[in-house]
Design a protein around this motif. Sequence first.
Motif, PDB file in Angstrom:
ATOM      1  N   PHE A 107     -24.077  24.949  -9.980  1.00 46.10           N
ATOM      2  CA  PHE A 107     -24.056  26.410  -9.909  1.00 46.10           C
ATOM      3  C   PHE A 107     -22.619  26.910 -10.050  1.00 46.10           C
ATOM      4  N   GLY A 108     -21.690  26.248  -9.375  1.00 45.42           N
ATOM      5  CA  GLY A 108     -20.284  26.636  -9.470  1.00 45.42           C
ATOM      6  C   GLY A 108     -19.759  26.520 -10.886  1.00 45.42           C
ATOM      7  N   TYR A 109     -20.094  25.432 -11.547  1.00 45.87           N
ATOM      8  CA  TYR A 109     -19.685  25.232 -12.937  1.00 45.87           C
ATOM      9  C   TYR A 109     -20.281  26.320 -13.840  1.00 45.87           C
ATOM     10  N   ASN A 110     -21.570  26.601 -13.638  1.00 39.99           N
ATOM     11  CA  ASN A 110     -22.234  27.641 -14.434  1.00 39.99           C
ATOM     12  C   ASN A 110     -21.558  28.997 -14.245  1.00 39.99           C
ATOM     13  N   GLY A 111     -21.204  29.317 -12.999  1.00 42.21           N
ATOM     14  CA  GLY A 111     -20.542  30.594 -12.723  1.00 42.21           C
ATOM     15  C   GLY A 111     -19.176  30.669 -13.360  1.00 42.21           C
ATOM     16  N   LYS A 112     -18.418  29.605 -13.252  1.00 45.69           N
ATOM     17  CA  LYS A 112     -17.077  29.563 -13.842  1.00 45.69           C
ATOM     18  C   LYS A 112     -17.166  29.721 -15.357  1.00 45.69           C
ATOM     19  N   THR A 113     -18.116  29.022 -15.967  1.00 45.53           N
ATOM     20  CA  THR A 113     -18.312  29.112 -17.414  1.00 45.53           C
ATOM     21  C   THR A 113     -18.689  30.533 -17.818  1.00 45.53           C
ATOM     22  N   LYS A 114     -19.590  31.151 -17.063  1.00 46.69           N
ATOM     23  CA  LYS A 114     -20.023  32.517 -17.383  1.00 46.69           C
ATOM     24  C   LYS A 114     -18.845  33.485 -17.313  1.00 46.69           C
ATOM     25  N   ILE A 115     -18.054  33.397 -16.269  1.00 45.75           N
ATOM     26  CA  ILE A 115     -16.928  34.320 -16.111  1.00 45.75           C
ATOM     27  C   ILE A 115     -15.913  34.110 -17.229  1.00 45.75           C
ATOM     28  N   HIS A 116     -15.585  32.860 -17.508  1.00 47.96           N
ATOM     29  CA  HIS A 116     -14.551  32.577 -18.498  1.00 47.96           C
ATOM     30  C   HIS A 116     -15.010  32.812 -19.942  1.00 47.96           C
ATOM     31  N   SER A 117     -16.318  32.977 -20.146  1.00 50.38           N
ATOM     32  CA  SER A 117     -16.784  33.265 -21.502  1.00 50.38           C
ATOM     33  C   SER A 117     -17.232  34.720 -21.670  1.00 50.38           C
ATOM     34  N   SER A 118     -17.806  35.305 -20.632  1.00 51.29           N
ATOM     35  CA  SER A 118     -18.387  36.645 -20.770  1.00 51.29           C
ATOM     36  C   SER A 118     -17.525  37.774 -20.232  1.00 51.29           C
ATOM     37  N   PHE A 119     -16.534  37.468 -19.445  1.00 49.84           N
ATOM     38  CA  PHE A 119     -15.757  38.529 -18.810  1.00 49.84           C
ATOM     39  C   PHE A 119     -14.282  38.484 -19.203  1.00 49.84           C
ATOM     40  N   THR A 120     -14.013  37.960 -20.370  1.00 49.97           N
ATOM     41  CA  THR A 120     -12.642  37.969 -20.871  1.00 49.97           C
ATOM     42  C   THR A 120     -12.370  39.327 -21.513  1.00 49.97           C
ATOM     43  N   ALA A 121     -11.111  39.682 -21.609  1.00 49.12           N
ATOM     44  CA  ALA A 121     -10.750  40.948 -22.250  1.00 49.12           C
ATOM     45  C   ALA A 121     -11.231  40.974 -23.699  1.00 49.12           C
ATOM     46  N   GLU A 122     -11.125  39.850 -24.388  1.00 51.57           N
ATOM     47  CA  GLU A 122     -11.561  39.776 -25.782  1.00 51.57           C
ATOM     48  C   GLU A 122     -13.057  40.031 -25.912  1.00 51.57           C
ATOM     49  N   HIS A 123     -13.847  39.378 -25.064  1.00 53.84           N
ATOM     50  CA  HIS A 123     -15.308  39.536 -25.133  1.00 53.84           C
ATOM     51  C   HIS A 123     -15.720  40.966 -24.787  1.00 53.84           C
ATOM     52  N   VAL A 124     -15.151  41.504 -23.727  1.00 51.00           N
ATOM     53  CA  VAL A 124     -15.506  42.858 -23.307  1.00 51.00           C
ATOM     54  C   VAL A 124     -15.080  43.876 -24.351  1.00 51.00           C
ATOM     55  N   SER A 125     -13.926  43.671 -24.972  1.00 51.23           N
ATOM     56  CA  SER A 125     -13.494  44.625 -26.003  1.00 51.23           C
ATOM     57  C   SER A 125     -14.417  44.569 -27.222  1.00 51.23           C
ATOM     58  N   LYS A 126     -14.928  43.391 -27.552  1.00 52.73           N
ATOM     59  CA  LYS A 126     -15.889  43.284 -28.661  1.00 52.73           C
ATOM     60  C   LYS A 126     -17.170  44.056 -28.334  1.00 52.73           C
ATOM     61  N   LEU A 127     -17.643  43.923 -27.089  1.00 51.55           N
ATOM     62  CA  LEU A 127     -18.837  44.671 -26.686  1.00 51.55           C
ATOM     63  C   LEU A 127     -18.589  46.177 -26.742  1.00 51.55           C
ATOM     64  N   PHE A 128     -17.402  46.582 -26.319  1.00 51.45           N
ATOM     65  CA  PHE A 128     -17.041  47.994 -26.361  1.00 51.45           C
ATOM     66  C   PHE A 128     -16.989  48.497 -27.797  1.00 51.45           C
TER      67      PHE A 128
END
Length: 137
Positions: A107-128
């Motif tokens: 679960f910890g690994y999954n959470g870390k992976t999710k944060i580091h892939s989905s909540f980066t400035a690059e990813h969020v700016s693409k969604l925006f």
Amino acid sequence: LINSLSAESYIKIYSNIDDDLLAHFYSTSHLFVLAHHQLANGDTEGCPVVLSEASAAGLPVIAGNDAGSDTVIEDSATGFLIDVTNESLLVDKINFFIHNEVIRKNFGYNGKTKIHSSFTAEHVSKLFDQALMKLCQ
């Protein structure tokens, strides 16, 4: 209450901690629990930043199912979102992680992976950017 229950050796309350101490707590912990919930008047913490921080540190998270926590926590994959007013369920979920080290680490690994892939400035700016493009069509 802590003193009256003789729980001083188990419970410590910290305030005004710096980033180094916070990082130390994340790195030496096995689980993050935030039993927040929406008050009767509708007030709530919202989706606290600490959920993202704890997940980014590789900790499984147990949190209240109110106020957008599901934007960070994927129930039964990165942690558990529960009705924290159900104290027996909260205890059960804590015990689940205490007694299941492999699942806790997954679960910890999954959470870390999710944060580091989905909540980066690059990813969020693409969604925006995508949202803006849809509005301009």
